[in-house]
Scaffold this motif. Structure first.
Motif, PDB file in Angstrom:
ATOM      1  N   ALA A 128      45.694  75.569  73.980  1.00  0.00           N
ATOM      2  CA  ALA A 128      46.696  74.552  73.662  1.00  0.00           C
ATOM      3  C   ALA A 128      46.954  73.674  74.876  1.00  0.00           C
ATOM      4  O   ALA A 128      46.985  74.149  76.015  1.00  0.00           O
ATOM      5  N   LEU A 129      47.124  72.381  74.621  1.00  0.00           N
ATOM      6  CA  LEU A 129      47.485  71.425  75.653  1.00  0.00           C
ATOM      7  C   LEU A 129      48.751  70.690  75.227  1.00  0.00           C
ATOM      8  O   LEU A 129      48.968  70.432  74.042  1.00  0.00           O
ATOM      9  N   GLY A 130      49.556  70.344  76.193  1.00  0.00           N
ATOM     10  CA  GLY A 130      50.703  69.482  75.947  1.00  0.00           C
ATOM     11  C   GLY A 130      50.765  68.431  77.026  1.00  0.00           C
ATOM     12  O   GLY A 130      50.346  68.677  78.170  1.00  0.00           O
ATOM     13  N   GLY A 131      51.244  67.263  76.693  1.00  0.00           N
ATOM     14  CA  GLY A 131      51.336  66.236  77.709  1.00  0.00           C
ATOM     15  C   GLY A 131      51.751  64.891  77.176  1.00  0.00           C
ATOM     16  O   GLY A 131      52.186  64.752  76.025  1.00  0.00           O
ATOM     17  N   THR A 132      51.587  63.904  78.026  1.00  0.00           N
ATOM     18  CA  THR A 132      51.978  62.532  77.721  1.00  0.00           C
ATOM     19  C   THR A 132      50.806  61.608  77.990  1.00  0.00           C
ATOM     20  O   THR A 132      50.121  61.758  79.000  1.00  0.00           O
TER      21      THR A 132
END
Length: 209
Positions: A96-100
């Protein structure tokens, strides 16, 4: 009412109050167009309903994954391309990746839910798409994204991206509509843990994209 939430929250800690810098986009009842507002201007807490895909971090300095891309050549959005790349490279893992990321140039397709729930059941993807309000919006757009290479058996939405802007446009991001001129710049972090909260007893695959 229904709306598209773009969460940006610094949580309460060690006597420091929470800071809610979130935005939300709804359908303007006056003209049927996108209405983007600051969450804190309307609400005094950090609550929201329905569903959310959220990424939480401690906010400490460290290494990140930088993604800089121009000119889309395939049929996938940048989020789907990232997710499918991870799925191919690590077929035995759920990453999983999270970011902007910022859409620096070009335009994008988004949707915003109507303020009121549908008066009839939405039991097909076509019915959901007909109920949603679709818009083409302009860069620059600031996008908050969470993606999972594959569902580890938690009944997750494997990708979800909402965007806001400083010119009043935002909502649920699908894909750019100007592949020849689009430009992206993003920063992502791998997730260490996945928490599934309030998993429904009965599920479906309608409206997952």
């Amino acid at each position: 009412m229904n709306a598209e939430l773009i969460p940006l929250v610094l949580t309460e800690a060690e006597g420091r109050p929470a800071v809610n810098s979130s935005y939300f986009s709804s359908i303007n009842p006056a003209d049927g167009q996108c209405l983007q507002e600051r969450y804190s201007d309307k609400f005094s807490d950090c609550k929201f309903a329905l569903l959310g895909n959220l990424y939480a971090s401690e906010g400490k300095p460290g290494k990140v994954i930088e993604v800089h891309a121009k000119k889309r050549t395939g049929d996938y959005s940048i989020v789907t391309a990232l997710r499918k790349t991870l799925e191919v490279e690590y077929p035995d893992k759920s990453l999983a990746l999270g970011g902007t990321f910022i859409i620096q140039k070009g335009k994008a397709k988004i949707h915003i839910m109507p303020r009121e729930f549908s008066s009839c059941p939405l039991d097909t993807d076509e019915a959901v798409n007909n109920w949603l309000k679709h818009f083409e919006v302009n860069a620059p757009l600031i996008c908050q994204s969470v993606l999972v290479s594959k569902d580890p058996g938690l009944d997750l939405r494997v990708e979800h991206t909402h965007c806001f802007s400083h010119h009043g446009e935002g909502g649920h991001y699908y894909i750019d509509t100007t592949p020849d001129s689009v430009e992206y710049l993003g920063y992502f972090m791998p997730a260490e843990f996945i928490y599934r909260i309030d998993r429904p007893k009965e599920t479906h695959t309608v409206g997952r994209d």
